[in-house]
Design an enzyme around this catalytic site. Structure first.
Site, PDB file in Angstrom:
ATOM      1  N   LYS A   1      -7.581   1.541  -3.113  1.00  0.00           N
ATOM      2  CA  LYS A   1      -7.320   1.088  -1.853  1.00  0.00           C
ATOM      3  C   LYS A   1      -7.479   2.225  -0.925  1.00  0.00           C
ATOM      4  O   LYS A   1      -7.978   2.189   0.280  1.00  0.00           O
ATOM      5  CB  LYS A   1      -5.864   0.679  -1.791  1.00  0.00           C
ATOM      6  CG  LYS A   1      -5.191   0.338  -0.477  1.00  0.00           C
ATOM      7  CD  LYS A   1      -5.508  -0.784   0.213  1.00  0.00           C
ATOM      8  CE  LYS A   1      -4.969  -0.989   1.402  1.00  0.00           C
ATOM      9  NZ  LYS A   1      -5.302  -2.070   2.392  1.00  0.00           N
TER      10      LYS A   1
ATOM     11  N   LYS B   1      -1.349   5.219   8.510  1.00  0.00           N
ATOM     12  CA  LYS B   1      -0.588   5.165   7.369  1.00  0.00           C
ATOM     13  C   LYS B   1      -1.566   5.581   6.209  1.00  0.00           C
ATOM     14  O   LYS B   1      -1.450   6.204   5.225  1.00  0.00           O
ATOM     15  CB  LYS B   1       0.060   4.084   6.843  1.00  0.00           C
ATOM     16  CG  LYS B   1       0.802   3.957   5.893  1.00  0.00           C
ATOM     17  CD  LYS B   1       1.454   2.438   5.641  1.00  0.00           C
ATOM     18  CE  LYS B   1       1.916   2.232   4.062  1.00  0.00           C
ATOM     19  NZ  LYS B   1       2.015   0.946   3.647  1.00  0.00           N
TER      20      LYS B   1
ATOM     21  N   THR C   1       0.818  -1.226   0.035  1.00  0.00           N
ATOM     22  CA  THR C   1      -0.041   0.232  -0.045  1.00  0.00           C
ATOM     23  C   THR C   1       0.903   1.076  -0.064  1.00  0.00           C
ATOM     24  O   THR C   1       1.736   1.463   1.023  1.00  0.00           O
ATOM     25  CB  THR C   1      -0.736   0.062   1.284  1.00  0.00           C
ATOM     26  OG1 THR C   1      -1.690  -1.117   1.252  1.00  0.00           O
ATOM     27  CG2 THR C   1      -1.877   1.098   1.324  1.00  0.00           C
TER      28      THR C   1
END
Ligand code: NAD
Length: 293
Positions: free
Chosen positions: A168, A243, A93
């Site tokens: 995402k 994050k 990611t």
């Protein structure tokens, strides 16, 4: 069957590589960390001496690394040394900008490339039931599909380069915001004398229904498998949620998108992490929100 180099054998990478091996592919792994290498070797994975040893004969190179800077560095090292025409897939990611930079590096080296981040956590990685969100050309997607199917259950082609990372971070921004909303509702319900079960029974079958409520319910009881029932052992760690929320804010700033609730969620998870809670499941933020009233 493909010959695959798997770079980054951490919590996610190792079980994903193990599933490729189980599906009959020839997998050679590499990780900078000796403990990750030891765990991979215990799992029966063939290990490379270094990055170049891993990729030299590979038709497919998969990276599963912490952040954009690691991916760009590794893809830069790979460029020009991988077999021409090889396929490079990043499952980490990372920010959309780094993903697009990595694609450009691959393209200039004559390599096919995809960004293919995942959702489903370490449980999904072990079970081979991850969801993949994929960015890249249709041809490259079709080439990678059988490999992704060995590691995941739902594989979505989201669009051109960077579209997988875009999907995402948008999905995880919904997740972060919705978890805070569910926590606030339970904290308010407690003050109103409402039982957890009553609120769950109503909201889970009404317009408040969402994944944060029905899969990761932040109070113990209503969903016996949720992390709240095991003192918030992750699950999905609050540090990883922060994050992803920061990546969404970075993208919002770069594109001029208005994401005020995403910004608030990033700030709240920032405070939670600062309080030393980053290793706990992200649903544990209810404890901080109860104290905030
Ligand atoms: P991790 O820290 O367990 O694993 C990353 C591995 O990469 C480490 O073993 C590290 O030593 C290795 N590494 C770093 N730089 C390297 C390099 N240059 N060459 C070789 N190896 C290198 O992290 P993780 O939990 O496996 O997550 C990996 C990625 O997947 C992250 O981007 C994360 O955001 C994403 N992700 C994680 C989860 C989760 O639940 N853990 C879920 C979805 C997505």
């Amino acid at each position: 069957m493909a010959s695959i180099a798997f770079i980054g054998l951490g919590n996610m990478g190792l079980p994903m590589a193990a599933n490729l091996l189980k599906a009959g592919h020839a997998v050679k792994g590499f990780d900078l960390s000796s403990s990750a290498r030891d765990a991979a070797s215990d799992a029966g994975l063939e290990l490379a001496a270094d990055l170049l040893d891993a990729i030299r004969a590979a038709e497919v190179i998969i990276t599963m690394l912490p952040a954009g800077v690691h991916v760009v560095t590794v893809w830069t090292d790979i460029a020009g040394k991988a077999r021409p025409g090889s396929l490079v897939i990043d499952c980490s990611t990372i920010d959309v900008e780094s993903a697009r930079k990595a694609h450009a590096i691959a393209e200039s080296a004559g390599l096919a490339s995809l960004d293919a981040p995942v959702s489903g956590g370490t449980g999904g990685a072990s079970a081979g039931s991850l969801t993949f969100m994929v960015g890249g050309t249709g041809d490259t997607f079709a080439r990678a599909l059988p490999l992704l199917e060995a590691m995941g259950r739902k594989i979505v082609h989201c669009g051109a380069t960077g579209a997988g990372q875009a999907a995402k971070i948008c999905n995880n921004m919904i997740l972060g915001i919705s978890m805070i909303a569910v926590c606030e509702a339970f904290a308010l319900g407690e003050k109103l004398g409402l039982s957890h079960q009553a609120l769950y029974d109503v909201a889970s079958t009404s317009s408040g229904q969402c994944w944060s409520l029905t899969s990761y319910c932040p109070v113990p009881g209503p969903v016996p498998t949720s992390p709240a029932n095991r003192d918030y052992v992750p699950g999905f760690a609050a540090g990883l949620m922060l994050k992803d929320l920061k990546l969404a804010q970075q993208a919002a700033l770069a594109t001029g998108a208005a994401t005020p609730l995403g910004a608030a969620a990033a700030q709240l998870y920032g405070l939670f992490n600062k309080a030393g809670q980053g290793g706990r499941d992200f649903s544990a933020i209810i404890e901080m929100l109860r104290g905030a009233g």
